[in-house]
Design a protein around this motif. Structure first.
Motif, PDB file in Angstrom:
ATOM      1  N   SER A 261      50.645  77.238  36.055  1.00  5.35           N
ATOM      2  CA  SER A 261      51.901  77.563  36.067  1.00  5.35           C
ATOM      3  C   SER A 261      53.139  77.773  35.319  1.00  5.35           C
ATOM      4  CB  SER A 261      52.591  77.137  37.671  1.00  5.35           C
ATOM      5  OG  SER A 261      52.483  75.494  37.531  1.00  5.35           O
ATOM      6  N   ASP A 262      52.656  76.203  34.403  1.00  6.09           N
ATOM      7  CA  ASP A 262      54.617  76.070  34.051  1.00  6.09           C
ATOM      8  C   ASP A 262      54.235  75.822  32.638  1.00  6.09           C
ATOM      9  OD1 ASP A 262      55.259  74.685  36.575  1.00  6.09           O
ATOM     10  OD2 ASP A 262      55.766  72.684  35.917  1.00  6.09           O
ATOM     11  N   LEU A 263      53.024  75.824  32.455  1.00  3.16           N
ATOM     12  CA  LEU A 263      52.801  75.934  30.349  1.00  3.16           C
ATOM     13  C   LEU A 263      52.449  77.688  30.339  1.00  3.16           C
ATOM     14  CD1 LEU A 263      51.509  72.634  30.284  1.00  3.16           C
ATOM     15  CD2 LEU A 263      53.847  73.479  29.710  1.00  3.16           C
ATOM     16  N   ALA A 264      51.120  77.751  30.797  1.00  2.00           N
ATOM     17  CA  ALA A 264      50.504  79.516  30.432  1.00  2.00           C
ATOM     18  C   ALA A 264      51.691  80.458  30.599  1.00  2.00           C
ATOM     19  CB  ALA A 264      49.184  79.684  30.803  1.00  2.00           C
ATOM     20  N   ASN A 265      52.057  80.384  31.796  1.00  2.00           N
ATOM     21  CA  ASN A 265      52.848  81.001  32.386  1.00  2.00           C
ATOM     22  C   ASN A 265      54.639  80.934  32.360  1.00  2.00           C
ATOM     23  OD1 ASN A 265      51.030  82.494  34.001  1.00  2.00           O
ATOM     24  ND2 ASN A 265      51.099  82.971  36.045  1.00  2.00           N
ATOM     25  N   GLY A 266      55.151  79.510  32.145  1.00  2.00           N
ATOM     26  CA  GLY A 266      56.104  79.933  31.568  1.00  2.00           C
ATOM     27  C   GLY A 266      56.953  79.678  30.331  1.00  2.00           C
ATOM     28  N   LEU A 267      56.128  78.184  29.551  1.00  2.00           N
ATOM     29  CA  LEU A 267      57.582  77.948  28.378  1.00  2.00           C
ATOM     30  C   LEU A 267      55.660  79.524  27.292  1.00  2.00           C
ATOM     31  CD1 LEU A 267      58.263  76.603  25.577  1.00  2.00           C
ATOM     32  CD2 LEU A 267      56.670  75.347  25.648  1.00  2.00           C
ATOM     33  N   GLY A 268      54.409  79.158  27.378  1.00  2.00           N
ATOM     34  CA  GLY A 268      53.765  80.152  26.872  1.00  2.00           C
ATOM     35  C   GLY A 268      54.026  80.912  26.898  1.00  2.00           C
ATOM     36  N   ASN A 269      54.651  82.419  28.079  1.00  2.00           N
ATOM     37  CA  ASN A 269      54.876  83.264  27.776  1.00  2.00           C
ATOM     38  C   ASN A 269      55.816  83.722  27.555  1.00  2.00           C
ATOM     39  OD1 ASN A 269      54.311  85.587  29.694  1.00  2.00           O
ATOM     40  ND2 ASN A 269      55.649  85.557  31.100  1.00  2.00           N
TER      41      ASN A 269
ATOM     42  N   VAL B 156      65.451  76.241  32.856  1.00  2.00           N
ATOM     43  CA  VAL B 156      66.298  77.436  32.014  1.00  2.00           C
ATOM     44  C   VAL B 156      65.130  78.240  31.840  1.00  2.00           C
ATOM     45  CG1 VAL B 156      67.077  77.759  29.312  1.00  2.00           C
ATOM     46  CG2 VAL B 156      67.374  75.259  30.682  1.00  2.00           C
ATOM     47  N   ILE B 157      64.024  77.943  31.347  1.00  2.00           N
ATOM     48  CA  ILE B 157      62.753  78.868  31.039  1.00  2.00           C
ATOM     49  C   ILE B 157      62.615  79.760  32.526  1.00  2.00           C
ATOM     50  CG2 ILE B 157      60.059  79.527  30.601  1.00  2.00           C
ATOM     51  CD1 ILE B 157      60.614  76.689  29.621  1.00  2.00           C
ATOM     52  N   ALA B 158      62.646  79.164  33.614  1.00  2.00           N
ATOM     53  CA  ALA B 158      63.066  80.564  34.416  1.00  2.00           C
ATOM     54  C   ALA B 158      63.868  80.769  34.839  1.00  2.00           C
ATOM     55  CB  ALA B 158      62.956  79.912  36.249  1.00  2.00           C
ATOM     56  N   ALA B 159      65.109  80.747  33.834  1.00  2.00           N
ATOM     57  CA  ALA B 159      66.754  82.014  33.993  1.00  2.00           C
ATOM     58  C   ALA B 159      66.137  82.798  33.284  1.00  2.00           C
ATOM     59  CB  ALA B 159      67.531  81.024  33.399  1.00  2.00           C
ATOM     60  N   ALA B 160      65.979  81.954  31.651  1.00  2.00           N
ATOM     61  CA  ALA B 160      65.928  83.449  30.689  1.00  2.00           C
ATOM     62  C   ALA B 160      64.386  84.949  31.188  1.00  2.00           C
ATOM     63  CB  ALA B 160      64.498  82.745  29.621  1.00  2.00           C
ATOM     64  N   ASP B 161      63.609  84.408  31.622  1.00  2.00           N
ATOM     65  CA  ASP B 161      62.030  85.002  32.886  1.00  2.00           C
ATOM     66  C   ASP B 161      62.848  86.025  33.336  1.00  2.00           C
ATOM     67  OD1 ASP B 161      60.270  84.131  31.417  1.00  2.00           O
ATOM     68  OD2 ASP B 161      59.462  83.256  32.941  1.00  2.00           O
ATOM     69  N   LYS B 162      64.070  85.812  34.131  1.00  2.00           N
ATOM     70  CA  LYS B 162      64.648  85.799  35.019  1.00  2.00           C
ATOM     71  C   LYS B 162      65.880  86.946  34.138  1.00  2.00           C
ATOM     72  CE  LYS B 162      67.532  85.386  39.357  1.00  2.00           C
ATOM     73  NZ  LYS B 162      68.497  85.189  39.716  1.00  2.00           N
TER      74      LYS B 162
END
Ligand code: ZN
Length: 663
Positions: A345-353, A413-419
């Protein structure tokens, strides 16, 4: 003239060498390494020390069991620890062994100072003693029996040197008041203060019943006992008697497990005060990782090893999990389930994605260059403002050792970027000049956010952030970023981006856990060869002797022996790489009667796609085994070519039927 950097000296405990490191030791060392990287990015001159505590009766006994001298036993142990830390990227600046001559000199010097100042006297120590185990027993079994071997204990009186700890009750309490941050976290501080308020007894600091220790000068057979020896290692690592030259003492923080906090916050400052040396500035005690609510220990069989996790998910994943999952200072639960869930959830889908999305869009739309942004819309400004604010918050959290909160702030911040990307949909914009400019603004914004997040996460994720940093086009390492100067808006348009390397491939949870467990099992119960059995018995790595059966190499066998090996023609149906095993390919092979899963160590020489449909020779009656935790049911036959043993698959010039037997 260049301004002299402020120093920061950080230590892990000097680990006792009666076993090999598990996740608990790894945790402390990860925190130390992370702080070291962080402090360097804040402009400090940092030294990190770790090491091995190599004296005492347990080592004496273990060496005896292994039938080797103590010095050789501890040399092997120290090497095993050092090797593992190197392998995990946790190499300290100073690795001190308590058998090092510089440490011996430091302990003897510290003793002399304490004695000259009147804080050491000769007395008698009386205790219950097990002659068989050669040790005092503080908690005997009913009937005065030894808790280890159950033999009857004897009351023994020996001459000892004592340290006048009782004289330091008031100085210590004053010290705690004067430096309220000395003991962390707060809960531990209250514990220690009430312990000291309850009164301190003088401490026996030498023994005559132990042989394997640092001799008290001119007082043989006295040797120093446990804490007076081990604690001084923090000082011997940075100069010992000449500590002022190195300029690192006092330590800025000793990181310890909560079980040894008393020795670090009562004994250690008292020894130093008695010697008129400066006490450390802070002692930070962390909690335990618990599995099934029990402290991890080898005897309970619930020990978690770092290597299998790193093989499967990478060191960054382990570092991230340890620092993100629990509040530093408290106990936390360790489970593979939680580890893999966070990884995905945090690495593959978060920062990695975020990194791979940003890299792909910049490559596709702007020929791999950072675009020049156009006019900003309110949503761009909002994201910039939030990210800029996060910088301050993250640094503050790191400074307070609130590592989980720091990571939470980065991932927000990463989540905000995805959004932002999902809402702005840069991929839906067309080719008109206005739309191209808008696209440039959006992609510049997400690349700039990625740059800031990467710098902030670097102390925790050194390997993967280095990859992102290269992708962003920097030639200087991300470790060289000065966090104090990190601001929104520093990403220069026109920068050519580097090649993107995938960071965290997604893994399937059940399979990943099975493989980690299988690898851990292999490490804890290595296959029984003569060399490894002896090593396992003494908790030692094998001494590296070559196999003794070289004579068998040219021995001839009868045809019946050959007939025992069943080889058949197989055809490769699928082939894939294995996460966490660079050399292995996982194949499914049709052998006529069935389809088999087989791992082959050919990944460095064969592309998986090129193997599909290929006919190979398979040994089909080999017992199944696990390689890097993946089941392999059979073996593919290959020639071993050249000095490096490059594998070349055996095959056929003519077409042969799948399943045909080789004779
Ligand atoms: Zn005993």
């Amino acid at each position: 003239m260049a301004e002299k950097k402020e120093k920061f000296y950080i230590t892990t405990p000097i680990y006792y060498t009666n076993g090999l490191p598990h996740i608990g030791h790894t945790y402390t060392t990860v925190v130390a390494d992370m702080l070291r990287r962080y402090k360097r990015m804040r402009g400090y001159d940092v030294v990190m020390t770790t090491g091995t505590d190599e004296h005492g009766v347990n080592v004496e006994r273990a060496a005896k069991n292994a039938e080797i001298p103590e010095s050789e036993f501890v040399a092997r142990m120290a090497e095993a620890w050092r090797t593992l830390w190197d392998e995990l990227g946790l190499t300290a600046d100073e690795f001190v062994r308590t058998t090092d001559l510089k440490h011996v000199r430091t302990v003897q010097w510290l003793f002399r100072l304490c004695k000259e100042n009147g804080y050491v006297y000769k007395g008698h120590y009386t205790g219950l003693y097990c002659i068989y185990d050669n040790a005092y027993v503080s908690e005997p079994k009913p009937g005065n029996l030894c808790p280890d071997c159950e033999r009857p204990l004897e009351t023994v009186t020996e001459e000892n040197y004592f340290f006048k700890l009782s004289a330091f009750q008031k100085p210590l309490l004053d010290f705690y008041r004067k430096f309220p941050d000395f003991i962390q976290p707060e809960t531990r501080k209250n514990e220690i203060v009430s312990f000291v308020e309850g009164g301190l007894k003088d401490l026996s600091i030498t023994r005559t019943t132990i042989r394997w220790g640092i001799p008290v000068p001119g007082e043989e057979p006295h040797v120093f006992y446990v804490w007076f020896d081990a604690l001084a290692a923090y000082l011997s690592a940075v100069g010992g008697p000449e500590y002022e030259k190195r300029g690192m003492w006092p330590a800025d923080v000793h990181l310890v497990g909560k079980d040894i906090i008393r020795f670090h916050t009562v004994y250690w400052p008292a020894f130093l005060m008695a010697a008129m040396l400066p006490p450390p500035k802070q002692v930070w005690a962390h909690g335990w990782f618990l599995m099934d609510a029990a402290k991890m220990s080898k005897s309970k069989g619930n020990v978690v090893l770092p290597r299998p996790i790193v093989n499967m998910l990478g060191m960054d994943a382990l570092r991230y999990f340890l620092l993100r999952e629990v509040v530093f200072g408290q106990d936390g639960n360790f489970s593979y389930d939680a580890l893999v869930t966070r990884y995905n959830s945090d690495l593959a889908n978060g920062l990695g994605n975020l990194a791979s999305r940003t890299a792909a869009m910049l490559e596709r739309n702007f020929a791999g260059q950072v675009p020049t942004p156009g006019a900003r819309l309110p949503q761009d400004d909002a994201l910039a403002r939030d990210t800029q604010q996060a910088i301050g918050e993250v640094l503050e959290r790191y400074d307070k050792f609130e590592f989980a909160r720091a990571l939470e702030a980065i991932w927000a911040v990463i989540a905000a970027a995805d959004k932002y990307l999902t809402t702005e949909q840069p991929w839906a914009l067309g080719d008109s000049s206005d739309e191209q400019t808008r696209k440039a603004t959006i992609l510049w914004t997400s690349a700039e956010l990625l740059r800031i997040v990467t710098a902030l996460a670097h102390p925790v994720l050194p390997e993967s952030t280095a990859k992102v940093w290269k992708m962003l086009g920097y030639s200087a390492p991300v470790a060289a970023v000065e966090l104090d100067g990190l601001r929104w808006g520093q990403l220069a348009p026109g920068t050519s981006l580097g090649k993107f390397q995938a960071l965290f491939p997604r893994v399937e949870k059940t399979e990943a856990i099975e493989r980690i467990e299988a690898m851990a099992n292999e490490e804890l119960n290595p296959p029984k060869t003569a060399a490894s059995t002896a090593a396992a018995a003494s908790h030692l790595p094998a001494a590296g002797g070559a196999a003794a059966s070289a004579a068998g190499a040219s021995e001839r066998i009868a045809i019946e022996d050959f007939a025992k090996v069943e080889m058949r023609v197989g055809q490769v149906k699928t082939a894939e790489r294995i996460v966490g095993a660079d050399k292995l390919l996982k194949l499914t092979v049709d052998i006529g009667s069935e389809i088999r899963q087989i791992c082959a160590g050919i990944a460095q020489y064969y592309e998986p796609e090129a193997l599909i449909g290929r006919k190979v020779v398979v040994v089909v009656n080999l017992a199944p085994r696990k390689l890097r935790g993946v089941e392999s049911n059979g073996m593919i036959v290959a020639a071993s070519v050249g000095p490096e043993g490059r594998p070349v698959l055996a095959g056929f010039q003519e077409d042969v039927e799948v399943g045909a037997r080789l004779k």
